[in-house]
Design a protein around this motif. Structure first.
Motif, PDB file in Angstrom:
ATOM      1  N   ILE A  42       0.849  -1.186   0.000  1.00 38.75           N
ATOM      2  CA  ILE A  42       0.000   0.000   0.000  1.00 38.75           C
ATOM      3  C   ILE A  42       0.889   1.242   0.000  1.00 38.75           C
ATOM      4  CG2 ILE A  42      -1.807   1.288   1.189  1.00 38.75           C
ATOM      5  CD1 ILE A  42      -2.641  -1.323   2.556  1.00 38.75           C
ATOM      6  N   LEU A  43       0.577   2.169  -0.891  1.00 39.85           N
ATOM      7  CA  LEU A  43       1.269   3.456  -0.944  1.00 39.85           C
ATOM      8  C   LEU A  43       0.367   4.501  -0.306  1.00 39.85           C
ATOM      9  CD1 LEU A  43       2.513   3.273  -4.649  1.00 39.85           C
ATOM     10  CD2 LEU A  43       3.681   2.477  -2.570  1.00 39.85           C
ATOM     11  N   MET A  44       0.875   5.119   0.770  1.00 43.91           N
ATOM     12  CA  MET A  44       0.096   6.114   1.508  1.00 43.91           C
ATOM     13  C   MET A  44       0.929   7.381   1.694  1.00 43.91           C
ATOM     14  SD  MET A  44      -1.879   3.804   4.346  1.00 43.91           S
ATOM     15  CE  MET A  44      -3.041   5.142   4.638  1.00 43.91           C
ATOM     16  N   VAL A  45       0.282   8.443   2.126  1.00 44.01           N
ATOM     17  CA  VAL A  45       0.882   9.739   2.395  1.00 44.01           C
ATOM     18  C   VAL A  45       1.731  10.141   1.172  1.00 44.01           C
ATOM     19  CG1 VAL A  45       1.996  11.155   4.177  1.00 44.01           C
ATOM     20  CG2 VAL A  45       0.851   9.048   4.840  1.00 44.01           C
ATOM     21  N   GLU A  46       2.989  10.526   1.353  1.00 47.15           N
ATOM     22  CA  GLU A  46       3.821  10.948   0.224  1.00 47.15           C
ATOM     23  C   GLU A  46       4.200   9.799  -0.704  1.00 47.15           C
ATOM     24  OE1 GLU A  46       4.712  12.076   3.386  1.00 47.15           O
ATOM     25  OE2 GLU A  46       4.010  14.127   3.140  1.00 47.15           O
ATOM     26  N   ALA A  47       4.102   8.569  -0.240  1.00 49.32           N
ATOM     27  CA  ALA A  47       4.471   7.415  -1.073  1.00 49.32           C
ATOM     28  C   ALA A  47       3.575   7.271  -2.293  1.00 49.32           C
ATOM     29  CB  ALA A  47       4.456   6.137  -0.245  1.00 49.32           C
ATOM     30  N   VAL A  48       2.450   7.984  -2.337  1.00 41.29           N
ATOM     31  CA  VAL A  48       1.611   7.918  -3.544  1.00 41.29           C
ATOM     32  C   VAL A  48       2.390   8.411  -4.767  1.00 41.29           C
ATOM     33  CG1 VAL A  48      -0.576   8.049  -2.299  1.00 41.29           C
ATOM     34  CG2 VAL A  48       0.498  10.160  -3.145  1.00 41.29           C
ATOM     35  N   GLN A  49       3.438   9.200  -4.568  1.00 42.71           N
ATOM     36  CA  GLN A  49       4.285   9.640  -5.684  1.00 42.71           C
ATOM     37  C   GLN A  49       4.949   8.438  -6.366  1.00 42.71           C
ATOM     38  OE1 GLN A  49       4.372  12.785  -6.739  1.00 42.71           O
ATOM     39  NE2 GLN A  49       3.176  13.584  -5.039  1.00 42.71           N
TER      40      GLN A  49
END
Length: 125
Positions: A42-49
Motif C-alpha cells: 500500500i502506498l500512503m501519504v507521500e508514497a503515492v508519488q
C-alpha cells in the motif's frame, strides 16, 4: 477491490532520504509471494508519488538487493498488488489518470479492512 490479502506492506514516504524502505517493502512482499501467500503493498501519504510510472527506475541500494524497479516488476508478475490511497493522492496532488495502470486505488476503509484481515504486515515509516 480485494478485501483480504495475507501480507500487507505499507510505505509512507518516497524514500528519497532512505531508498532502503522501498527496496525492503518490495523485497519482503516478494518473499511472501514466494512462500505461497498473497501480498499487497500500500502506498500512503507521500508514497503515492511512487505510483507514477517509472518512479522506481532509479532506486537501487546495491547488493545483495535488486533494483526496486525489478522488484516491482517481479512482484506484479507473480500476482502481487500495489494499492494506492485515494485520499493521499488527492492530498498530494496526484491525479488518478497519472498513476501506473497496474495499480489499484483504494479508500481508507479498504486500508483498515486489509490490515485487519492480513496474517501479517510491515509498515515502513
Amino acid at each position: 477491490m480485494v478485501n483480504t490479502t495475507d501480507y500487507v506492506g505499507t510505505l509512507f514516504d518516497t524514500g528519497e532520504s532512505n531508498p532502503s524502505k522501498i527496496t525492503l517493502a518490495f523485497t519482503m512482499a516478494g518473499v511472501a509471494l514466494k512462500k505461497g501467500h498473497s501480498a499487497s503493498v500500500i502506498l500512503m501519504v507521500e508514497a503515492v508519488q511512487l505510483a507514477l510510472p517509472n518512479a522506481l527506475d532509479n532506486v537501487d541500494i546495491g547488493a545483495p538487493f535488486k533494483p526496486a524497479g525489478e522488484l516491482l516488476e517481479a512482484f506484479i508478475e507473480k500476482g502481487g498488488q500495489v494499492l494506492v490511497c485515494s485520499a493521499c493522492m488527492q492530498h498530494n496532488g496526484v491525479d488518478e489518470s497519472a498513476i501506473d495502470k497496474r495499480f489499484t486505488i483504494i479508500s481508507g476503509d479498504d486500508v483498515v479492512e486489509l490490515l485487519m484481515n492480513a496474517k501479517g504486515s510491515l509498515q515502513l515509516t
